[in-house]
Design a protein around this motif. Structure first.
Motif, PDB file in Angstrom:
ATOM      1  N   ILE A   4       0.896  -1.090   0.005  1.00 53.47           N
ATOM      2  CA  ILE A   4       0.008   0.027  -0.059  1.00 53.47           C
ATOM      3  C   ILE A   4       0.820   1.068  -0.029  1.00 53.47           C
ATOM      4  CG2 ILE A   4      -1.596   1.381   1.342  1.00 53.47           C
ATOM      5  CD1 ILE A   4      -2.826  -1.290   2.157  1.00 53.47           C
ATOM      6  N   ILE A   5       0.837   2.252  -0.815  1.00 54.18           N
ATOM      7  CA  ILE A   5       1.461   3.250  -1.143  1.00 54.18           C
ATOM      8  C   ILE A   5       1.474   4.477  -0.020  1.00 54.18           C
ATOM      9  CG2 ILE A   5       2.298   5.110  -2.763  1.00 54.18           C
ATOM     10  CD1 ILE A   5       1.633   3.075  -5.009  1.00 54.18           C
ATOM     11  N   THR A  12       2.311  -0.699   4.023  1.00 54.42           N
ATOM     12  CA  THR A  12       2.024  -2.203   4.479  1.00 54.42           C
ATOM     13  C   THR A  12       2.161  -3.091   3.400  1.00 54.42           C
ATOM     14  OG1 THR A  12       0.258  -1.266   6.108  1.00 54.42           O
ATOM     15  CG2 THR A  12       0.296  -3.597   5.382  1.00 54.42           C
ATOM     16  N   PRO A  13       2.986  -4.124   3.399  1.00 56.80           N
ATOM     17  CA  PRO A  13       2.967  -5.225   2.219  1.00 56.80           C
ATOM     18  C   PRO A  13       1.660  -5.943   1.976  1.00 56.80           C
ATOM     19  CG  PRO A  13       4.853  -5.532   3.841  1.00 56.80           C
ATOM     20  CD  PRO A  13       3.909  -4.543   4.667  1.00 56.80           C
ATOM     21  N   LEU A  14       1.406  -6.316   0.957  1.00 57.90           N
ATOM     22  CA  LEU A  14       0.221  -7.067   0.773  1.00 57.90           C
ATOM     23  C   LEU A  14       0.429  -8.459   0.061  1.00 57.90           C
ATOM     24  CD1 LEU A  14      -1.798  -4.119  -1.264  1.00 57.90           C
ATOM     25  CD2 LEU A  14      -2.234  -5.142   0.884  1.00 57.90           C
ATOM     26  N   ALA A  15      -0.387  -9.275   0.441  1.00 63.28           N
ATOM     27  CA  ALA A  15      -0.054 -10.788   0.001  1.00 63.28           C
ATOM     28  C   ALA A  15      -0.522 -10.646  -1.594  1.00 63.28           C
ATOM     29  CB  ALA A  15      -1.024 -11.623   0.432  1.00 63.28           C
ATOM     30  N   ASN A  16       0.254 -11.217  -2.378  1.00 64.14           N
ATOM     31  CA  ASN A  16       0.259 -11.773  -3.772  1.00 64.14           C
ATOM     32  C   ASN A  16      -0.318 -12.669  -4.258  1.00 64.14           C
ATOM     33  OD1 ASN A  16       1.264  -9.088  -4.429  1.00 64.14           O
ATOM     34  ND2 ASN A  16       3.491  -9.832  -4.234  1.00 64.14           N
ATOM     35  N   GLY A  59      -8.152  -1.928  -4.549  1.00 62.85           N
ATOM     36  CA  GLY A  59      -9.074  -1.620  -3.469  1.00 62.85           C
ATOM     37  C   GLY A  59      -8.512  -1.376  -2.156  1.00 62.85           C
ATOM     38  N   ALA A  60      -7.396  -2.231  -1.775  1.00 67.54           N
ATOM     39  CA  ALA A  60      -6.873  -1.883  -0.609  1.00 67.54           C
ATOM     40  C   ALA A  60      -6.410  -0.337  -0.352  1.00 67.54           C
ATOM     41  CB  ALA A  60      -5.602  -2.975  -0.138  1.00 67.54           C
ATOM     42  N   GLU A  61      -5.675  -0.125  -1.668  1.00 67.82           N
ATOM     43  CA  GLU A  61      -5.286   1.270  -1.697  1.00 67.82           C
ATOM     44  C   GLU A  61      -6.146   2.173  -1.454  1.00 67.82           C
ATOM     45  OE1 GLU A  61      -2.049   3.656  -1.919  1.00 67.82           O
ATOM     46  OE2 GLU A  61      -1.861   1.853  -2.374  1.00 67.82           O
ATOM     47  N   SER A  62      -7.369   2.243  -2.013  1.00 69.93           N
ATOM     48  CA  SER A  62      -8.528   3.061  -1.794  1.00 69.93           C
ATOM     49  C   SER A  62      -9.153   3.103  -0.383  1.00 69.93           C
ATOM     50  CB  SER A  62      -9.712   2.333  -2.823  1.00 69.93           C
ATOM     51  OG  SER A  62      -9.274   2.510  -4.197  1.00 69.93           O
ATOM     52  N   GLY A  63      -9.233   1.978   0.212  1.00 70.00           N
ATOM     53  CA  GLY A  63      -9.525   1.959   1.670  1.00 70.00           C
ATOM     54  C   GLY A  63      -8.392   2.680   2.613  1.00 70.00           C
ATOM     55  N   SER A  64      -7.126   2.641   2.239  1.00 64.33           N
ATOM     56  CA  SER A  64      -6.228   3.157   3.100  1.00 64.33           C
ATOM     57  C   SER A  64      -6.166   4.613   2.742  1.00 64.33           C
ATOM     58  CB  SER A  64      -4.825   2.619   2.591  1.00 64.33           C
ATOM     59  OG  SER A  64      -3.798   3.461   3.322  1.00 64.33           O
ATOM     60  N   ARG A  65      -6.765   5.171   1.605  1.00 65.03           N
ATOM     61  CA  ARG A  65      -6.669   6.559   1.479  1.00 65.03           C
ATOM     62  C   ARG A  65      -8.062   7.327   1.748  1.00 65.03           C
ATOM     63  NH1 ARG A  65      -2.604   8.292  -3.065  1.00 65.03           N
ATOM     64  NH2 ARG A  65      -1.219   6.528  -3.044  1.00 65.03           N
ATOM     65  N   GLY A  66      -8.808   6.591   2.405  1.00 66.27           N
ATOM     66  CA  GLY A  66     -10.130   7.139   3.081  1.00 66.27           C
ATOM     67  C   GLY A  66     -11.487   6.871   2.131  1.00 66.27           C
ATOM     68  N   ARG A  85      -7.419 -11.904   2.548  1.00 59.54           N
ATOM     69  CA  ARG A  85      -6.094 -11.638   3.500  1.00 59.54           C
ATOM     70  C   ARG A  85      -5.963 -10.224   3.529  1.00 59.54           C
ATOM     71  NH1 ARG A  85      -1.306 -15.511   1.676  1.00 59.54           N
ATOM     72  NH2 ARG A  85      -0.250 -14.009   3.360  1.00 59.54           N
ATOM     73  N   ASN A  86      -5.752  -9.536   2.404  1.00 63.57           N
ATOM     74  CA  ASN A  86      -5.653  -8.482   2.361  1.00 63.57           C
ATOM     75  C   ASN A  86      -6.630  -7.277   2.693  1.00 63.57           C
ATOM     76  OD1 ASN A  86      -2.937  -8.719   1.126  1.00 63.57           O
ATOM     77  ND2 ASN A  86      -3.685  -8.663  -0.812  1.00 63.57           N
ATOM     78  N   ALA A  87      -7.865  -7.849   2.608  1.00 61.35           N
ATOM     79  CA  ALA A  87      -8.933  -7.081   3.153  1.00 61.35           C
ATOM     80  C   ALA A  87      -8.946  -7.134   4.629  1.00 61.35           C
ATOM     81  CB  ALA A  87     -10.443  -7.720   2.809  1.00 61.35           C
ATOM     82  N   ASP A  88      -8.794  -8.158   5.183  1.00 63.05           N
ATOM     83  CA  ASP A  88      -8.809  -8.403   6.700  1.00 63.05           C
ATOM     84  C   ASP A  88      -7.557  -7.430   7.264  1.00 63.05           C
ATOM     85  OD1 ASP A  88     -10.521 -10.187   6.584  1.00 63.05           O
ATOM     86  OD2 ASP A  88      -9.347 -11.840   6.972  1.00 63.05           O
ATOM     87  N   LEU A  89      -6.250  -7.560   6.698  1.00 62.35           N
ATOM     88  CA  LEU A  89      -5.336  -6.820   7.016  1.00 62.35           C
ATOM     89  C   LEU A  89      -5.355  -5.241   7.050  1.00 62.35           C
ATOM     90  CD1 LEU A  89      -2.166  -6.595   7.438  1.00 62.35           C
ATOM     91  CD2 LEU A  89      -1.687  -6.210   5.156  1.00 62.35           C
ATOM     92  N   VAL A  90      -6.131  -4.615   6.064  1.00 54.06           N
ATOM     93  CA  VAL A  90      -6.504  -3.126   6.068  1.00 54.06           C
ATOM     94  C   VAL A  90      -7.568  -2.826   6.850  1.00 54.06           C
ATOM     95  CG1 VAL A  90      -7.552  -1.434   4.644  1.00 54.06           C
ATOM     96  CG2 VAL A  90      -5.884  -2.853   3.468  1.00 54.06           C
TER      97      VAL A  90
END
Length: 207
Positions: A4-5, A12-16, A59-66, A85-90
């Motif tokens: 996540i930028i 935060t690193p994301l699972a690939n 989507g994870a990036e969008s969530g991080s940005r508000g 996994r990435n959704a739970d992390l965010v």
């Protein structure tokens, strides 16, 4: 490794997704894309839909940005598990549930969506084998679920032709980044509305 930028979960690193099941958006393209979206002012509080989500990185990036809510739609079992996994992390980092994963075919998801369901920001990064008529059909189903000032981003190979835009969706910009081309679209303005009219909530500076 994807990450996540920026935003609350920035760095935060994301699972690939393992193997070559998906074509992840590179961090370079993602950074350029979100810089543009930030300039448009479309992320904060937005209802975001990430179709063909892969790992769910956009989507994870969008969530991080508000973003207010994020729906990740992915049919492949392995990719869907990575999305979760990435959704739970965010969601854990944000302290609330923002990102929701839907294991579904994109067409079925849009067909099942309630008539009142609408999204402000939509990402589509379909697999290369999806041909242009099939992509156009998906965009046609999506058109009924776009907020008046929505923004749609289609990611394709730079060698792919321009998507066939159905009634209700029109392209306003494109940008090429190496092997990737991004197409930007929005709801078509009805003929009864003048070309200089700004719809409620729409960014007046959008090309």
């Amino acid at each position: 490794m994807s990450r996540i930028i920026a935003g609350a979960a920035g760095g935060t690193p994301l699972a690939n997704v393992p193997g070559s099941l998906t074509r992840p958006t590179t961090d370079r393209v993602k950074e350029a894309l979100f810089s543009r979206l930030d300039a448009f002012g479309v992320i904060a509080g937005a209802r975001v839909l990430d179709l063909y989500a892969g790992s769910g990185a956009l989507g994870a990036e969008s969530g991080s940005r508000g973003a207010g809510t994020v729906d990740l739609v992915e049919f492949d079992a392995k990719a869907s598990a990575v999305c979760q996994r990435n959704a739970d992390l965010v969601n854990g980092l944000l302290g609330r549930k923002v990102v929701t994963v839907h294991r579904s075919k994109v067409e079925s998801f849009l067909e099942r969506a309630e008539d009142a369901a609408s999204w402000d920001l939509v990402f589509l990064d379909p697999p290369y084998p999806l041909d242009e008529p099939a992509l156009s059909a998906v965009l046609g189903k999506l058109a009924d679920h776009l907020a008046p000032a929505a923004l749609v981003v289609v990611e394709r190979s730079s060698r792919s032709p321009e998507p066939g835009w159905p009634a209700g969706v029109e392209r306003f910009a494109e940008k090429k980044y190496g092997e990737t081309r991004l197409w930007f679209a929005e709801p078509a303005v009805p003929d009864a509305i003048g070309p200089d009219t700004v719809l409620d909530g729409q960014e007046p500076g959008r090309p």
